[in-house]
Design an enzyme around this catalytic site. Structure first.
Site, short mmCIF file in Angstrom:
data_model
loop_
_atom_site.label_atom_id
_atom_site.label_comp_id
_atom_site.label_asym_id
_atom_site.label_seq_id
_atom_site.Cartn_x
_atom_site.Cartn_y
_atom_site.Cartn_z
N CYS A 334 1.79 -8.09 3.19
CA CYS A 334 0.85 -6.97 3.16
C CYS A 334 0.43 -6.53 4.56
O CYS A 334 0.21 -5.34 4.81
CB CYS A 334 -0.40 -7.35 2.37
SG CYS A 334 -0.12 -7.75 0.64
N LEU A 335 0.32 -7.48 5.47
CA LEU A 335 -0.17 -7.19 6.82
C LEU A 335 0.90 -6.65 7.76
O LEU A 335 0.58 -6.13 8.83
CB LEU A 335 -0.75 -8.45 7.43
CG LEU A 335 -2.11 -8.90 6.88
CD1 LEU A 335 -2.39 -10.33 7.29
CD2 LEU A 335 -3.22 -7.98 7.39
#
Length: 344
Positions: A334-335
């Protein structure tokens, strides 16, 4: 749309700055991001790192120095952001024959849930200018399209995974009101070169994106996916993951080959302040020479790392402690966002 395991120019990350993403647990987060950067550069890879201010850029340099990351492998740019979850705010990089390439901008609206997204929505224009990619706007039915990177996963051969919960729910976190399955399949073909969309059902418990596929099912090669499985019939994830498994049975890819499905375990529920968090080993990042996997101080950590090591025999499979990170409702994949290498 290249697969994540194809050659990469860099991994894009943002230095953490918004403490509200990890309320009460922000202190360890910069060290977790530092470890992700260390892993992403360990085999010779590069990182393109956004910092919201010169102060944060200086902090990032201090942290990286302490763990002996080669500063020459990390390009830091200062750019205001709201939250900086790169997977979802970045453009989609697409490539073609003879070195043709473009970055496709989809709009970001805070997962149709959060209001602080306007700076993040401007990231594609800034990043593509910095990196030298031509930027085009994805439009369908005469209007811009909202889409996050975590909502889809590609095998680089024209097939794409997504979920009905994320893209087709007409009531909850609706990204593109009125869009149908046919609309999405059409726009994926036009803008991403996708010929086959594999629709799964629901995502995992605790995911406030409402069903991102990168928490449950991922391509690991052109013909194989890993799919999370929860054997405990009382667990909130059991039914949805079993239904997704049924959907994948008998799927044939464009090359005529059956889709291979490999089970990936789930960790025991991770709960903080009474909230079930979206802890999943499927949220791994395939970086230059490595596969970086979130781990949760769980007996299944070893099993998950072993399964992925067998699937990626030519890469180092490394765990990153994510018990604190997942309080932000996302982890490694996600990051981050990979930028493909383009030759020719």
């Amino acid at each position: 749309m290249p697969a994540e395991w194809e050659p990469q120019r860099a991994v894009h990350l943002a230095w953490p700055a918004n403490k509200e993403d990890w309320p009460g647990k922000f202190q360890p987060i910069p060290w977790v991001i530092t470890e992700i950067i260390r892993q992403a550069t360990a085999e010779g890879g590069r990182v393109f790192l956004a910092a919201v201010s010169e102060r944060h850029a200086a902090q990032a340099r201090r942290f990286l120095l302490r763990v002996e990351v080669d500063a020459a492998r990390v390009d830091i740019v200062v750019r205001p952001l709201d939250r900086g979850w790169m997977r979802d705010i970045s453009p989609f990089f697409v490539t073609g024959p003879k070195g043709a390439r473009a970055a496709v901008r989809f709009r970001f609206n805070g997962w149709a849930k959060y209001g602080n997204h306007k700076l993040d929505d401007q990231w594609p224009a800034f990043s593509t200018k910095e990196r030298g990619w031509p930027l085009v706007e994805a439009v369908w039915n005469g209007a811009p399209v909202v889409l996050e990177g975590g909502a889809v996963d590609s095998n680089g051969r024209g097939a794409l995974l997504t979920t009905e919960e994320c893209l087709l729910d007409p009531e909850t976190q609706t990204r593109n009101p009125g869009f149908t399955r046919k609309d999405y399949e059409g726009l994926f073909r036009k803008w991403l070169g996708i010929r086959q969309v594999i629709w799964l059902g629901k995502g995992i418990a605790g995911d406030d994106t409402h069903g991102h596929v990168d928490d449950l099912c991922r391509f690991v090669n052109p013909n194989t996916v890993v799919l999370c499985r929860e054997p405990d019939g009382k667990d909130a994830n059991h039914r949805a993951l079993e239904e997704n498994r049924e959907r994948l049975q008998g799927v044939r890819l464009a090359n005529g080959q059956s889709l291979d499905v490999v089970e990936l375990p789930m960790p025991a529920p991770v709960v903080f302040d009474g909230m079930r968090l979206p802890a999943s080993y499927a949220n791994f990042l395939i970086a230059y020479g490595r596969v970086i996997v979130p781990t949760f101080n769980d007996p299944n950590d070893r099993k998950a790392l072993g399964i992925l090591a067998e699937l990626f025999p030519d890469r180092v499979v490394a765990g990153v402690h994510a018990v604190d990170l997942v309080w932000g409702l996302g982890t490694v994949h996600c990051l981050s966002h990979e930028e493909p290498e383009v030759s020719g």
